[in-house]
Design an enzyme around this catalytic site. Structure first.
Site, PDB file in Angstrom:
ATOM      1  CG  ASP A 162      10.344   7.799  -4.667  1.00 60.78           C
ATOM      2  OD1 ASP A 162      11.070   8.516  -3.960  1.00 60.78           O
ATOM      3  OD2 ASP A 162       9.498   8.247  -5.454  1.00 60.78           O
ATOM      4  CE  LYS A 163       9.494  -0.606   1.300  1.00 63.05           C
ATOM      5  NZ  LYS A 163       8.761  -0.714   2.597  1.00 63.05           N
TER       6      LYS A 163
END
Length: 339
Positions: A155-156
């Protein structure tokens, strides 16, 4: 794999960094504004025009117009189309923490805040942009135009170890390892409370939430199998009475599958959401924990991909990489230990 979308609007200028300007005069319009404009500009759908209106890109006689459902009025309408996005990700000289690199693959310690590849809302500043600058033409293209070299994602706002393929043979081999789950992956999470028992396996099905399609959820039917082993390594702020839950804990999670948001969803499902998680962190942590989060400056989920181990798909060498918590998570852990 989906390639980066290419804007199909006509190129009206020679500079793709400049907005394209469309103009038309409505003499005696009738009906809704979005419909009237769509008749004049057939290349723009009503949905596209509604977005342009909402963003302030449409003016009438120099004044911004919003609300496609409003009645059309006579006047000179100007539409400033956003610059056409390049079809390919551009190399960007973004610093990378390289843990390992050879002719076939590269392993990096991805910082929080960096997306793995371009996507809507994150057109650049991604790991792919950085890898294109670092590796040049040597990056594997099997992942698609927008995702060269990418075989898995974080995930970012999750930090930690990621591997990318530089050759097509490495890409194929790594993809096979991830598909068969022959990868060692351990994450460290700082959670609200603690899962009970202190060690165990969460085995569910995960898919899109029926109430919010932007979220994932544990499902009774449908979705895909998801397996996470967890172990509470340390608890913080022990309860005053026996049987109570601690304020927070450090949990090691080992993935046996790789579903979207798997650890975040699984820990939340057992009542121990990850601290700082804006999507799955239901409920508020205890006041001392909230204070520690603020003092540590943590503005994202406290989740770090600490360990990645695999057999090199080309050389057959066993590789294993382990990284420490990034500074804001380490600072939060230190503060939690003082509770």
């Amino acid at each position: 794999m989906l390639d980066h979308p290419v804007d199909d609007e006509p190129l009206l200028t020679d500079d793709i960094s400049a907005p394209n300007i469309l103009e038309a005069r409505l003499e005696a319009p009738a009906g809704r504004l979005d419909k009237a404009l769509a008749e004049i500009f057939p290349d723009l759908s009503r949905a596209r025009l509604q977005n342009l209106l909402a963003s302030g890109a449409v003016t009438r006689d120099g004044a911004a117009v919003s609300g496609g459902s409003a009645k059309a009025q006579p006047g000179l309408y100007t539409i400033a189309l956003p610059p056409i996005a390049p079809a390919l990700p551009a190399p960007q000289a973004i610093p990378l923490v390289v843990l390992y690199e050879d002719d076939d693959l590269i392993v990096v310690d991805k910082p929080a805040g960096m997306a793995a590849h371009p996507a809507p809302g994150t057109p650049d500043g991604t790991l792919v942009n950085a890898l294109l600058a670092h590796c040049g033409a040597g990056l594997s293209g099997i992942g698609g135009v927008a995702r060269p070299g990418i075989v898995h994602r974080l995930d970012k706002d999750t930090s930690g170890v990621m591997v990318a393929a530089k050759s097509d043979r490495a890409h194929a081999g790594l993809s096979a390892l991830f598909a068969t789950h022959d990868i060692e992956r351990t994450y460290i999470a700082l959670t609200r409370g603690a899962p009970s028992p202190e060690a165990g396996r969460i085995h569910t099905r995960i898919g899109r939430s029926s109430s919010d399609r932007k979220k994932m959820a544990v499902l009774k039917a449908g979705g895909r199998e998801a397996i996470t082993d967890y172990n509470v390594q340390q608890v913080f702020g022990r309860p005053a009475k026996p049987g109570g839950a601690p304020m927070a804990s450090r949990v090691a999670c080992t993935l046996h599958t790789g579903r979207t948001h798997q650890i975040r969803v699984h820990l939340a499902s057992v009542g121990a959401p990850i601290l700082g998680d804006p999507v799955y962190g239901s409920g508020s942590p205890a006041l001392p924990v909230r204070a520690a989060i603020g003092e540590a400056g943590l503005t994202r989920q406290a989740l770090h991909a600490a360990v990645l181990g695999f057999v090199h798909p080309v050389t057959g060498e066993t590789l294993r990489f382990e990284t420490n918590l990034p500074p804001n998570m380490a600072d939060l852990e230190r503060r939690l230990a003082e509770l």
